[in-house]
Motif scaffolding. Structure first.
Motif, PDB file in Angstrom:
ATOM      1  N   PRO A  39      46.502  32.536  45.649  1.00 62.26           N
ATOM      2  CA  PRO A  39      45.166  32.585  45.043  1.00 62.26           C
ATOM      3  C   PRO A  39      44.854  33.937  44.401  1.00 62.26           C
ATOM      4  O   PRO A  39      44.240  33.980  43.328  1.00 62.26           O
ATOM      5  N   VAL A  40      45.243  35.027  45.050  1.00 58.78           N
ATOM      6  CA  VAL A  40      44.993  36.352  44.457  1.00 58.78           C
ATOM      7  C   VAL A  40      45.705  36.454  43.113  1.00 58.78           C
ATOM      8  O   VAL A  40      45.167  37.003  42.146  1.00 58.78           O
ATOM      9  N   LEU A  41      46.893  35.899  43.024  1.00 61.95           N
ATOM     10  CA  LEU A  41      47.627  35.908  41.757  1.00 61.95           C
ATOM     11  C   LEU A  41      46.908  35.085  40.685  1.00 61.95           C
ATOM     12  O   LEU A  41      46.880  35.476  39.511  1.00 61.95           O
ATOM     13  N   ARG A  62      37.216  33.865  36.322  1.00 59.28           N
ATOM     14  CA  ARG A  62      37.431  33.594  37.744  1.00 59.28           C
ATOM     15  C   ARG A  62      36.837  32.245  38.131  1.00 59.28           C
ATOM     16  O   ARG A  62      37.418  31.509  38.918  1.00 59.28           O
ATOM     17  N   THR A  63      35.680  31.906  37.583  1.00 61.94           N
ATOM     18  CA  THR A  63      35.060  30.614  37.891  1.00 61.94           C
ATOM     19  C   THR A  63      35.961  29.465  37.462  1.00 61.94           C
ATOM     20  O   THR A  63      36.147  28.489  38.196  1.00 61.94           O
ATOM     21  N   ALA A  78      42.012  26.033  40.879  1.00 64.06           N
ATOM     22  CA  ALA A  78      43.468  26.166  40.949  1.00 64.06           C
ATOM     23  C   ALA A  78      43.871  27.085  42.094  1.00 64.06           C
ATOM     24  O   ALA A  78      44.878  26.834  42.782  1.00 64.06           O
ATOM     25  N   ALA A  79      43.098  28.148  42.321  1.00 61.19           N
ATOM     26  CA  ALA A  79      43.393  29.052  43.442  1.00 61.19           C
ATOM     27  C   ALA A  79      43.313  28.301  44.768  1.00 61.19           C
ATOM     28  O   ALA A  79      44.172  28.445  45.640  1.00 61.19           O
ATOM     29  N   CYS A  80      42.260  27.486  44.918  1.00 63.95           N
ATOM     30  CA  CYS A  80      42.102  26.709  46.152  1.00 63.95           C
ATOM     31  C   CYS A  80      43.215  25.672  46.293  1.00 63.95           C
ATOM     32  O   CYS A  80      43.773  25.488  47.391  1.00 63.95           O
ATOM     33  N   ALA A  81      43.520  24.983  45.212  1.00 62.57           N
ATOM     34  CA  ALA A  81      44.557  23.943  45.273  1.00 62.57           C
ATOM     35  C   ALA A  81      45.907  24.535  45.663  1.00 62.57           C
ATOM     36  O   ALA A  81      46.638  23.958  46.483  1.00 62.57           O
TER      37      ALA A  81
END
Length: 309
Positions: free
Chosen positions: A52-54, A70-71, A76-79
């Motif tokens: 997620p940080v990436l 970021r929004t 995608a970060a969560c997935a």
């Protein structure tokens, strides 16, 4: 973007991620309560949250820190964290790596039993793709195309050509005799690492860049960076399995050697492996510099090279 250091940036990413995961992971009555508890147990157990940080770092680099980037990248970060967590739950099972410690806590199958651990992994994987298809809820052809491109990238990276295929090859070669030519062992090892670890790391940077509206050239640049980052990460992971301990790693060390796995330290020793990791970092930095991309992406390379857990 208000964060000025990588540490502040990463901490902010983790807070946003945990808040969104709590909201987007389906709970009762949609999910049976015990299944929801098992999914939460593994998903909200902390960890580095590197993928997620990436995603956020790539989106920030493309979007020049604009908050909309970021929004757009948050689903995608969560997935990706849900998919990564599912893979850890399944890898820890007795039929796979048979590990009992993960992120400093007993693994899911130790707490909930094999059957519910498998189902919690299945649930996380499936809900990840439901999330990618649904969020962000915004109108417009351009956003729809970005979502579809991101979904396809993540599916390809998590599937048989990526992470799942890499785990299968890792099991296949476990304890296998060395090949006649050392270069063939290296090619075999690189293939496993590129699939098992590298594919999702490439998907993370690609998803962030795509959702932030990156051009094909920018997406290609972050992919070149991610190839080097993924290999650097896995080489250091191999080294830490030799040098680390359970207290700092949050998982048992020495598992690779005990299982007879082919690793970088087994081929090149610890010092030789660390040199190869530094070479990866140098190439990753060069890819970014050539394209004029920066943000927090270079700092992630440096952290990967020097990490101790």
């Amino acid at each position: 973007m208000t964060a000025t250091t990588f540490e502040d940036f990463a901490a902010g990413c983790r807070r946003d991620l945990d808040r969104a995961l709590t909201v987007w992971l389906p709970g009762p009555p949609v999910s049976p309560p015990r299944l929801h508890e098992a999914m939460q147990y593994s998903l909200l157990a902390g960890g580095k949250r590197m993928r997620p940080v990436l995603v956020f770092a790539a989106a920030d680099a493309i979007g020049l820190g604009h908050p909309d980037a970021r929004t757009l990248a948050l689903p995608a970060a969560c997935a990706l964290e849900m998919i990564h967590t599912y893979s850890l739950v399944h890898d820890d099972l007795p039929a796979m790596d048979n590990d009992t410690l993960r992120r400093g806590r007993p693994t899911a199958h130790v707490v909930y039993g094999d059957a519910l651990a498998i189902l919690s992994g299945d649930g996380l994987l499936t809900e990840a793709f439901a999330l990618l298809a649904r969020e962000p809820v915004l109108e417009g052809t351009a956003i729809a195309q970005r979502k579809l491109q991101t979904l396809e990238l993540i599916a390809r990276s998590a599937g048989v050509g990526g992470m799942v295929g890499g785990q299968a090859l890792d099991l296949q070669w476990e304890g296998a005799a060395r090949q006649e030519h050392p270069d063939d062992d290296l090619l075999r090892l690189q293939d496993v690492h590129a699939r098992k670890t590298g594919a999702l790391i490439r998907a993370a940077t690609g998803a962030g860049a795509i959702m932030a509206g990156g051009t094909p050239g920018q997406v290609a640049t972050v992919d070149a960076y991610a190839i080097e980052l993924g290999l650097c990460f896995q080489i250091i992971d191999d080294v830490l399995d030799v040098e680390g301990d359970a207290a700092s790693l949050g998982k048992h060390a020495g598992k690779d050697e005990a299982a007879g796995k082919l690793t970088y330290p087994a081929l090149f020793g610890v010092a030789g492996s660390r040199q190869r990791a530094r070479d990866c970092a140098d190439r990753g930095h060069a890819a970014l510099e050539a394209a004029g991309l920066s943000g927090h992406l270079p700092a992630i390379l440096d952290w990967t090279l020097t990490r101790t857990q």
